[in-house]
Write an enzyme that holds these catalytic residues in place. Structure first.
Site, PDB file in Angstrom:
ATOM      1  N   ASP A   1       0.975  -1.426   0.415  1.00  0.00           N
ATOM      2  CA  ASP A   1      -0.216  -0.456   0.050  1.00  0.00           C
ATOM      3  C   ASP A   1       1.051   1.091   0.332  1.00  0.00           C
ATOM      4  OD1 ASP A   1      -2.677   1.858   0.060  1.00  0.00           O
ATOM      5  OD2 ASP A   1      -2.480   1.199   2.409  1.00  0.00           O
TER       6      ASP A   1
ATOM      7  N   ASP B   1      -2.939   2.181  -6.363  1.00  0.00           N
ATOM      8  CA  ASP B   1      -1.439   2.530  -5.107  1.00  0.00           C
ATOM      9  C   ASP B   1      -1.749   1.763  -4.482  1.00  0.00           C
ATOM     10  OD1 ASP B   1      -4.407   3.152  -3.789  1.00  0.00           O
ATOM     11  OD2 ASP B   1      -3.375   4.099  -2.257  1.00  0.00           O
ATOM     12  N   GLU B   2      -2.193  -0.244  -4.783  1.00  0.00           N
ATOM     13  CA  GLU B   2      -2.692  -1.261  -3.998  1.00  0.00           C
ATOM     14  C   GLU B   2      -2.793  -1.663  -4.564  1.00  0.00           C
ATOM     15  OE1 GLU B   2      -4.955  -1.393  -0.754  1.00  0.00           O
ATOM     16  OE2 GLU B   2      -6.840   0.113  -1.380  1.00  0.00           O
TER      17      GLU B   2
END
EC number: 2.7.7.7
Length: 356
Positions: free
Chosen positions: A10, A104-105
């Site tokens: 993350d 983003d993860e």
């Protein structure tokens, strides 16, 4: 069935961190990516803004009230997407089994490696070197626990929940931290006297289903650290491999040969277990500067024995030029199955330069 090794990566305050990276005047200051207007909403807040209570999905008006010094920055999604592609390319160097959840993860299944924690540390360092951004990583035996772990020591965190600690860890966990339990569900649980994983574990599965519907099945498993969901990249597997990252970089060829032997044994076990047929053997070496090379050889028939795999892999290692650098990771893959690539029968060597 062997235990899975799952990493959840993350990025830390992703949009805001990209803006602070690209605009030095924003560094160390509270910023929010979003629209500063009466109907605006915060997309991401920097860590400097969060102590004031500024967070994503908060109205811009309230965010400004909580933090008068807050700087609003317009979103640049084309830039965020480009950085996300960089990060996903890094993930692809470690495993084919990558399940992105957003820009983003992502979840990564690295069951093929010896130490998932070392790999997670390597990925974090690689992302920082490549993008200038920090990421947090959670490591455990399933997706639920890995996702919880990635949030445990943010920012720039790394946290592992090993199998022997799962029961104790889950028992002390507030129900709000479990995957899929939002504010409304948590409030209902609190009214029922369920505040921790230990409380949740006192309820049988039928009672949880009665109270929470089908989600009750998942909650029953979560209270016991169980989550059977697989990492699903929605791609057909074309290879099987294994690799190991060293605690210390080395250029000792004898040590590398021994490490390759251990990796090769895992690869062969996986080939046999999955009844996989592949003609191409690929050796991967990652250097101390994060550059990597591969050496590959494609046979006329699929790899049919551990001895064939040993012979070819050792030939590839012996032929590899280290260019004066030390090695931090060694990996081996059997791929190019006849079903996936029936025309691939030629002999091929890949001579990449680690300095380019």
């Amino acid at each position: 069935m062997s235990q899975r090794k799952i990493i959840h990566i993350d990025m830390d305050a992703f949009y805001a961190s990209v803006e602070q990276r690209d605009r030095p005047e924003y560094r160390g200051r509270p910023i929010a990516v979003g629209y500063d207007g009466p109907r605006g909403v915060v997309a991401t807040a920097s860590y400097e803004a969060r102590p004031y209570g500024v967070h994503s999905a908060l109205s811009s008006v309230l965010a400004k009230r909580l933090c008068p010094e807050l700087i609003f920055v317009p979103a640049r999604f084309d830039v965020y997407k480009a950085v996300s592609r960089q990060i996903r390319a890094i993930f692809g160097e470690y495993t084919e089994l990558v399940e992105p959840l957003s820009l983003d993860e992502a979840f990564l299944d690295v069951s093929h490696v010896r130490s998932a924690t070392l790999v997670a540390r390597e990925i974090k360092a690689h992302i920082l070197a490549e993008t200038g951004l920090t990421a947090s990583a959670g490591i455990s035996v399933n997706k639920m626990l890995a996702k919880i772990a990635s949030d445990y020591r943010k920012p720039d965190g790394l946290f592992t929940i090993p199998p022997e600690r799962i029961e104790e860890f889950v028992a002390g966990l507030p129900v709000e931290r479990f995957f899929g339990i939002g504010e409304v569900t948590a409030e209902k649980m609190h009214r029922l006297g369920i505040r921790t994983g230990a409380d949740l574990r006192l309820w049988n599965e039928a009672a949880l289903v009665q109270q929470f519907g089908k989600a009750g099945h998942s909650y029953y498993g979560y209270a016991r650290g169980i989550d059977e969901r697989e990492v699903t990249p929605n791609r057909v597997r074309k290879s099987l491999g294994a690799e190991t990252t060293f605690a210390e970089d080395t250029d000792d060829r004898e040590r590398l040969r021994l490490e390759l032997s251990a990796v090769r044994e895992e690869v062969w076990n996986r080939v046999m277990r999955h009844e996989f047929r592949g003609k191409t053997v690929v050796l991967k070496l990652k250097f101390d500067n994060f550059r990597q090379i591969t050496r590959s050889k494609t046979l006329f028939t699929p790899v049919d024995s551990a001895e064939t795999l040993r012979r070819v892999s050792e030939e590839l290692l012996a032929a590899a030029d280290f260019h004066g650098r030390k090695i931090r990771l060694i990996g081996l893959t059997v791929g190019n199955s006849p079903e996936a690539c029936p025309e691939c029968v030629q002999l091929r060597f890949d001579f990449g330069n680690p300095e380019t």
